[in-house]
Design a protein around this motif. Structure first.
Motif, mmCIF file in Angstrom:
data_model
loop_
_atom_site.group_PDB
_atom_site.id
_atom_site.type_symbol
_atom_site.label_atom_id
_atom_site.label_comp_id
_atom_site.label_asym_id
_atom_site.label_seq_id
_atom_site.Cartn_x
_atom_site.Cartn_y
_atom_site.Cartn_z
ATOM 1 N N PHE A 291 -10.674 5.572 43.168
ATOM 2 C CA PHE A 291 -11.528 5.261 44.084
ATOM 3 C C PHE A 291 -10.682 4.627 45.866
ATOM 4 O O PHE A 291 -11.540 4.350 46.733
ATOM 5 C CB PHE A 291 -13.462 4.520 44.132
ATOM 6 C CG PHE A 291 -13.887 5.273 43.245
ATOM 7 C CD1 PHE A 291 -14.406 6.426 43.534
ATOM 8 C CD2 PHE A 291 -14.892 4.776 42.320
ATOM 9 C CE1 PHE A 291 -14.853 6.922 43.276
ATOM 10 C CE2 PHE A 291 -15.481 5.553 41.438
ATOM 11 C CZ PHE A 291 -15.803 6.593 41.481
ATOM 12 N N THR A 302 -16.329 7.801 47.616
ATOM 13 C CA THR A 302 -16.177 6.180 47.076
ATOM 14 C C THR A 302 -17.106 5.728 46.695
ATOM 15 O O THR A 302 -16.972 4.105 46.468
ATOM 16 C CB THR A 302 -16.065 5.840 48.781
ATOM 17 O OG1 THR A 302 -18.166 5.879 48.295
ATOM 18 C CG2 THR A 302 -15.559 6.192 49.640
ATOM 19 N N SER A 303 -17.761 6.280 45.835
ATOM 20 C CA SER A 303 -18.909 6.113 44.300
ATOM 21 C C SER A 303 -19.148 7.136 43.411
ATOM 22 O O SER A 303 -19.247 8.285 43.876
ATOM 23 C CB SER A 303 -20.278 5.432 45.365
ATOM 24 O OG SER A 303 -20.805 5.154 44.196
ATOM 25 N N ASP A 304 -18.992 6.697 42.055
ATOM 26 C CA ASP A 304 -19.279 7.177 41.767
ATOM 27 C C ASP A 304 -20.314 7.551 40.925
ATOM 28 O O ASP A 304 -21.130 8.530 40.553
ATOM 29 C CB ASP A 304 -18.353 6.470 39.969
ATOM 30 C CG ASP A 304 -19.882 5.785 39.691
ATOM 31 O OD1 ASP A 304 -20.486 4.531 40.047
ATOM 32 O OD2 ASP A 304 -19.066 4.913 38.623
#
Length: 385
Positions: A291, A302-304
């Motif tokens: 990330f 940018t995020s799971d």
């Protein structure tokens, strides 16, 4: 893939629909054996269209053992069989025009790679959210129909003349919402659907491909961005087939952050080969290995939170490698061996070159190399089945 609107999420055009028409078609000759493909995953490769610009910026690449090699050779030695090349009509200076694509094709041939050609029929990025007509092209349907035919014919002739004939041609890039807008735009703001003009343009491109090198027509792929979207895929291909478009391969982009889970991808691929009797190819795919942001200027993922299978495939070099292993398994599970393979999208784009002049590289955590140019474990996914 395309990177408009700050290179973020504008590609998420929503297309809804359904249908119910199926038709048989020819399968790729290089995979035929008694009417069915004899070798699964015969297509293992990557779109490396940014490679010349990256090299000009000083980027160098190392294989898994740490040896410096030309990037295309790293893929070939890992087991890749194809390169995908993007072509824009009149892009900003230094970007993927015909001359750059031809030069990269020569390198690919020396490395033993076949060619999947991706003409966008645009001056720059084309995707479901935009398909602008090149500035120098006609703006009416008859003129565009003739232009796309002759442009495609001449483009393929140029590749053949230098000894790098095209093996697969996709007629446009992610054409889920049409091509050459507004003339070939599939659906307009008032709800009008322009299937006749859209399919006339696609057919003209296919005709040009057939005229380029008689006796050695490349396999024709229609490429959309609906990897895990069953209803949308049926809506598009039911209509295309009902309008008499003849093609060989169903191409899908599959990015899990936009296109559903792996289970949905499997369902869609399986349905397509049964419904249309055509092989399927994942023409674009990527997955993050971190990330972090290599150029410090923003990334797409940018995020799971937007990764549906992140519990199974955590964002790390090992998690990325496991994701590609699962993609291999998904394709091998497609009935009849008709999961042709996959093409990673710009896995070499580790920074230093922007998606447009002066912009960021929002893909640098979706690559198969780290920011020093060292190959990541996902490179093993190109091995033979």
């Amino acid at each position: 893939m395309s990177l408009p609107r700050s290179a973020a999420l504008s590609r998420r055009s929503l297309i809804a629909g359904a249908g119910g028409i199926a038709a048989a078609a020819l399968l790729p000759s290089q995979a035929l054996a008694g009417g069915r493909p004899s070798t699964a995953l015969g297509i293992r490769g990557a779109d490396l269209s940014f490679l010349p610009q990256l090299e000009e910026a000083g980027v160098k690449y190392r294989d898994l053992a740490g040896r410096l090699r030309p990037c295309e050779e790293i893929f070939s030695r890992a087991g890749a069989t194809y390169i995908r090349l993007r072509v824009w009509v009149d892009p900003p200076e230094g970007y993927s025009d015909k001359a750059r694509a031809l030069a990269l094709a020569r390198r690919a041939k020396r490395a033993g790679l076949k060619i999947l050609l991706d003409p966008h029929y645009c001056d720059f990025w084309a995707d479901p959210g935009k398909q602008p007509i090149p500035a120098s092209w006609p703006k009416d349907l008859p003129g565009l129909t003739e232009k796309i035919r002759t442009y495609t014919r001449d483009l393929l002739r140029d590749f053949a003349r230098q000894g790098t004939p095209v093996d697969i041609l996709q007629v446009g890039n992610e054409i889920t919402a049409g091509i050459l807008w507004p003339v070939g735009q599939l659906y307009l703001p008032d709800g009008t659907q322009q299937w006749a003009s859209f399919t006339d343009l696609v057919k003209a491109g296919i005709t040009g491909a057939k005229q380029a090198t008689p006796g050695r027509t490349p396999k024709i792929m229609l490429h959309i961005d609906r990897g895990g979207k069953l209803g949308d895929t049926q809506w598009f291909f039911d209509n295309v087939i009902s309008w008499g478009v003849e093609f060989d391969i169903i191409g899908q982009s599959y990015y899990p952050m936009w296109h559903g889970s792996l289970a949905q991808l499997q369902e869609n691929l399986n349905d397509s080969v049964a419904r249309y009797d055509k092989p399927v190819l994942i023409a674009e795919i990527s997955y993050p290995w971190t990330f972090e942001d290599g150029d410090g200027r923003g990334n797409i993922v940018t995020s799971d939170a937007i990764l549906p299978d992140v519990d199974r495939f955590p964002v790390s070099p090992a998690g990325q490698a496991a994701f590609y292993e699962e993609i291999r398994r998904v394709l091998l599970q497609v009935p009849g061996g008709r999961g042709l393979g996959f093409m990673a999208w710009e896995p070499e784009w580790i920074g230093a070159v922007g998606w447009e002049p002066g912009a960021e590289a929002p893909n640098d955590n979706l690559t198969q190399f780290d920011w020093t140019g060292q190959a990541l474990p996902a490179m093993r996914a190109y091995r033979r089945p």
